[in-house]
Write an enzyme that holds these catalytic residues in place. Structure first.
Site, PDB file in Angstrom:
ATOM      1  N   ASP A   1     -12.865   1.832  15.636  1.00 51.44           N
ATOM      2  CA  ASP A   1     -13.330   2.869  14.704  1.00 51.44           C
ATOM      3  C   ASP A   1     -14.860   2.939  14.745  1.00 51.44           C
ATOM      4  O   ASP A   1     -15.453   4.017  14.733  1.00 51.44           O
ATOM      5  CB  ASP A   1     -12.870   2.532  13.274  1.00 51.44           C
ATOM      6  CG  ASP A   1     -11.389   2.207  13.228  1.00 51.44           C
ATOM      7  OD1 ASP A   1     -10.582   3.128  13.366  1.00 51.44           O
ATOM      8  OD2 ASP A   1     -11.043   1.013  13.095  1.00 51.44           O
TER       9      ASP A   1
ATOM     10  N   HIS B   1      -8.077  -0.452   8.703  1.00 51.38           N
ATOM     11  CA  HIS B   1      -7.949   0.299   9.967  1.00 51.38           C
ATOM     12  C   HIS B   1      -6.780   1.263   9.788  1.00 51.38           C
ATOM     13  O   HIS B   1      -5.666   1.031  10.240  1.00 51.38           O
ATOM     14  CB  HIS B   1      -7.709  -0.674  11.127  1.00 51.38           C
ATOM     15  CG  HIS B   1      -7.424   0.030  12.432  1.00 51.38           C
ATOM     16  ND1 HIS B   1      -8.322   0.872  13.039  1.00 51.38           N
ATOM     17  CD2 HIS B   1      -6.331   0.024  13.230  1.00 51.38           C
ATOM     18  CE1 HIS B   1      -7.796   1.357  14.143  1.00 51.38           C
ATOM     19  NE2 HIS B   1      -6.573   0.856  14.294  1.00 51.38           N
TER      20      HIS B   1
END
Ligand code: NAD
Ligand code: LMR
Length: 324
Positions: free
Chosen positions: A158, A186
């Site tokens: 990410d 996440h």
């Protein structure tokens, strides 16, 4: 020179098909460090595993001293220095990562116990398999003799996505972007934070429009994994392997000066986040030890998003409490 023992689970899967070859080529620890790969797979994947190992041998990597293949986690983790827990079911189109909890959580309880028996006491364990934060919590709780700080869930993908997107938008090299932070899970609720980020040394939010940040950037980073699945028909693999290498390199060698990494670590209550969940924070690493970046100002905009993702992690923890 003594080789470094590196355990990788899910070794016949698509992330490992990139990760193993890059580790063996020296991209993790550099050209001076021989490695032994200790690969864990389920019995059903034995043929694919054999084919992958044939390819590893066929590369004649000078640094690759040995390859151990097993379906026994205790063998895979024996004396391991670095551990990549990749092996877990990936999601398909239309699924959320937390839909994988039921299928994958048990794997991390078993492997936590095996790490507790067999890995080096200071082994660094990176959890990649989804849902990564809650799987990491399960592994930590099942490995009581290992320090919880030696476990981290991967939010580096990410983070890298955010660096790449901001750099492309500002038309600068990725090396000109610093201090991005991924907060929380996440998952779709993660908070990719540009409030503290810098572009060419200036506050990122002086270089981008607020509307672009809120309406384009944040949703794009949150949904990037789903978009890759929609387009490729399978979840991200090469970028995930690259993030796993980057995360582990930061952990072993340290974060660059003036920059941060994002890691899912057991919350110690920093920034008012509940203790006892694995939450992604901005960290710096020195001499193999991460520290949560402290003293950041958290305004109402950030707080609201940090709380939403915290709440989701508390719910996930409740769902797996039997394994903790
Ligand atoms: P894959 O299906 O290609 O490979 C997974 C492998 O794990 C398979 O070969 C399977 O046999 C193996 N496996 C299953 N149970 C196992 C066990 N108990 N022990 C050892 N091996 C086992 O999947 P993939 O694309 O390589 O993804 C692996 C995981 O990583 C998925 O859960 C995926 O969602 C996750 N992922 C996380 C991130 C992240 O940023 N954290 C990024 C990408 C993928
Ligand atoms: C990703 O972020 O690409 C991975 O977690 C795979 C997924 O399921 O999205």
């Amino acid at each position: 020179m003594k080789p470094v023992r590196i355990a990788v689970t899910g070794a016949a899967g698509q992330i490992s098909y990139s990760l193993l070859f890059r580790i063996a080529a020296g991209e993790l620890l550099g050209p001076g460090k021989p490695v032994i790969l200790q690969l864990l797979e389920i019995k059903e994947m034995a043929e694919v595993m054999t084919g992958t190992v044939m390819e590893l041998h066929d590369c004649a990597f000078p640094l690759l001293q040995d390859v151990v293949v097993t379906d026994d986690p205790d063998v895979a983790f024996r004396d391991a220095d670095l551990v990549f827990l990749v092996g877990a079911k990936p999601r398909g189109p239309g699924m959320a990562r937390k839909d994988l909890l039921a299928a994958n959580a048990g794997i991390f309880a078993t492997q936590g116990k095996a790490l507790n028996h067999s890995a080096k006491r200071d082994a660094k364990v990176l959890i990649v398999g989804n849902p990564a934060n809650s799987n990491a919590l399960i592994a930590i709780r099942n490995a009581p003799d290992l320090e919880s700080r030696n476990f981290a869930a991967m939010t580096c993908l990410d983070h890298n996505r955010a660096v790449g997107m901001l750099a492309r938008h500002c038309q600068v090299p990725v090396t000109d972007v610093q201090r991005i932070a991924i907060w929380g899970n996440h998952s779709l609720t993660q908070f990719p934070d540009l409030v503290h980020a810098r572009v060419q040394g200036e506050p990122a939010l002086e270089r981008v429009d607020w509307d672009w940040y809120v309406k384009t950037f944040i949703p794009a980073i949150e949904q990037r994994g789903s978009e890759v699945i929609r387009l490729r028909g399978r979840s991200s693999a090469a970028s995930a392997a690259h993030a796993a290498l980057t995360h582990m390199r930061h952990w072993v060698f340290g974060t660059p000066p003036d920059d941060w990494a994002s890691m899912g670590v057991l919350s110690d209550g920093s920034y008012g986040i509940s203790e006892g969940i694995v939450y992604s924070f901005p960290v710096t690493v020195e001499e193999g030890r991460w520290q949560i970046v402290s003293g950041l100002e958290i305004d109402d905009f950030c707080r609201e998003r940090m709380t939403v993702t915290e709440k989701e992690l508390l719910e996930e923890r409740e769902a797996v409490k039997a394994l903790l």
